[in-house]
Design a protein around this motif. Sequence first.
Motif, short mmCIF file in Angstrom:
data_model
loop_
_atom_site.label_atom_id
_atom_site.label_comp_id
_atom_site.label_asym_id
_atom_site.label_seq_id
_atom_site.Cartn_x
_atom_site.Cartn_y
_atom_site.Cartn_z
N GLN A 50 -10.83 15.81 11.68
CA GLN A 50 -11.96 14.89 11.58
C GLN A 50 -12.68 15.05 10.24
O GLN A 50 -13.08 14.07 9.63
N LEU A 98 -14.65 23.61 20.80
CA LEU A 98 -15.36 22.64 19.96
C LEU A 98 -16.85 22.97 19.96
O LEU A 98 -17.52 22.92 18.92
N VAL A 138 -11.36 19.66 14.63
CA VAL A 138 -12.47 19.75 13.67
C VAL A 138 -11.95 19.51 12.26
O VAL A 138 -12.51 18.74 11.48
N VAL A 151 -14.47 10.16 19.91
CA VAL A 151 -15.08 11.48 20.03
C VAL A 151 -14.14 12.53 19.43
O VAL A 151 -12.94 12.54 19.72
N HIS A 152 -14.67 13.33 18.52
CA HIS A 152 -13.88 14.33 17.80
C HIS A 152 -12.65 13.69 17.14
O HIS A 152 -11.57 14.29 17.11
N GLY A 153 -12.83 12.47 16.68
CA GLY A 153 -11.75 11.79 15.98
C GLY A 153 -10.73 11.15 16.90
O GLY A 153 -9.71 10.64 16.43
N LEU A 154 -10.98 11.18 18.20
CA LEU A 154 -10.02 10.64 19.17
C LEU A 154 -10.60 9.43 19.88
O LEU A 154 -11.79 9.39 20.18
N VAL A 214 -19.70 21.64 17.02
CA VAL A 214 -19.41 20.24 16.73
C VAL A 214 -19.90 19.36 17.88
O VAL A 214 -19.58 19.60 19.03
N ALA A 239 -8.84 22.78 19.18
CA ALA A 239 -10.20 22.51 18.72
C ALA A 239 -10.30 22.68 17.21
O ALA A 239 -10.93 21.88 16.51
#
Lengths: 353, 353
Positions: free
Chosen positions: B132, A107, B129, A68-71, A112, B125
């Motif tokens: 990602q 976010l 963003v 999620v969100h690159g994590l 996003v 955040a």
Amino acid sequence: MDHLNEPAPAPVETAGSPVPALPRRVTVLSGGVGGARFLRGLLHRIAGTPGSPTEVTVVANTADDIWVHGLKVCPDLDTVMYTLGGGIDAVRGWGRTEETWNAKEELAAYGVEPTWFGLGDKDLATHLVRTQMLEAGYPLSAVTEALCRRWQPGVRLLPMTDDRVETHVLIDDPAEPSGRRAVHFQEYWVRLRAEVPARAVVPVGLEQSAPGPGVLEAITDTDLLVLPPSNPVVSVGTILGVPGIREAVSSTSAPVVGLSPIVAGSHVHGMAAQVLTAIGVEVSAAAVAEHYGARSTGGVLDAWLVDESDGAAVERVRAAGIACAAVPLMMTDLDATASMVDAALRLLSEERR
Amino acid sequence: MDHLNEPAPAPVETAGSPVPALPRRVTVLSGGVGGARFLRGLLHRIAGTPGSPTEVTVVANTADDIWVHGLKVCPDLDTVMYTLGGGIDAVRGWGRTEETWNAKEELAAYGVEPTWFGLGDKDLATHLVRTQMLEAGYPLSAVTEALCRRWQPGVRLLPMTDDRVETHVLIDDPAEPSGRRAVHFQEYWVRLRAEVPARAVVPVGLEQSAPGPGVLEAITDTDLLVLPPSNPVVSVGTILGVPGIREAVSSTSAPVVGLSPIVAGSHVHGMAAQVLTAIGVEVSAAAVAEHYGARSTGGVLDAWLVDESDGAAVERVRAAGIACAAVPLMMTDLDATASMVDAALRLLSEERR
């Protein structure tokens, strides 16, 4: 074994017998909140026995992990780690205590997705460390060990697998040609609050996964294997679904005892009722035991504890070849949970006589 | 041009002349705090001219970008974006207003370096963003455009390059065989607070970088090019160091005016004194103008504003072939900064007569 054929013993009957000592090695197959609370009670029981040499290994579900969100977020690993390490928000049962949500709000301000996932500011640090280590090439098991060096959970915490497995849930969607749509388990649970029917549970990647380092050994080289009151489908079910794990549980020389997550016909926490229905299993303490099956007939259980309110289930469970007793199973506090551990030890001891 | 050969005019002298209108297209080569504050004044000046058709393009330094905890952080882009978008912490001059630092404290609790970098929860955040999107393959310019859709900074914000450039600073370290050690610019500035001598400035990757999309056009197809009071070495210096940019500035048909970041022999904000010393440039308003050089002799400046306290520098700057005036250059509030814009327009107008 005679008394196992009698009607369900009242808790007072078992409570009177002496509690067998905890064995040296205990392994627990755990999901998130329910498993973590059980583990706290188990550690409380061990702490209450000065000089106890008992060591606990936890094999944790990773099939509800999500990027999620690159994590990389591992809800069950983190719930166990935070709960046992003293960092959990005890009221919510997940995430960090005294948490703030500024990054999450920002976010959302960026528009996003997903906006529904509970990404706290403190919690974010765990996911940042984990993601950076994963991207540097460390397997999840090594990352988990590193995170636990801070949290000192008092158990050895092992991900069920280092491979990516993600449980998806099929829900109704009239807009789709098939009438169905797959959502990530977290979306089903967090965004949809499990309020729509789950039509099927699809653990993507499970069949191609391999047990994590030490997992099979933790099951075969142990003195007691416990299935805590975790979700029998999306938690314990996916752990058992990692190729090799079910076979190890079926064949280990250690006794295997489970505690019912279903009390009085529903789950205490979570969405076990929904996902049991999805896989065609009746939502009852007895049916979950039958679903797990007796080790004597190729299943995974030697013994099964049901809640005192489910006394009527005891005979049906015994009929499936599984020792059973009805005891209080509500984890209202540490002592209550420790008593569940005692009840499990007593049941196994009596079954072996 | 006659009066340019006279002693430095007092501010009251220029304040009396009519202010030329802002041209339609203005391009600013900006670093972080100083550049962003100047830009706020420029936009204030534009907003104070109803119906003004002026459009501002900002080419921002990206050489102090840093990967930290797996995230791509672009301090100068963010400072400009937050400042113009109303999200900046105005007291600190960087980061978000009403910021919290829970993730940062947790990262430190995990013992993960760097612990000195100012990673706020809200700010995170932005980096999530950005990272990602970068990892999905978008160039930094496209990511910046996406982030600006939220912040609406009122300018077109362009990274100087989409390539990775990182300024390192050589400091003394007796433990190294060479007696020197390179640290990232952020470590020099944030952790070491620029309190140790900078022996050299090394913009790693700069020579291999290419101007970002639209950057050269923003310099050649403009009506006014401004070098705001940003750091002449690690901000404007690195922008000019991207192959092609210095040539574009030297040859654009637009006039080029700069504002001295050095006032009374030192910087107002930042560490320009340290890095000017590192590259062998005297720390004075006149020396920075000479360092930039006159466009008539292959440099980048047509005109240069020094602070009223540096009136003695005016003649020396003029001697280098650069128009010069001494005016108040302290950006104490929006009106004061807007007056600096007026002074720059006046100086260019007078120089062209």
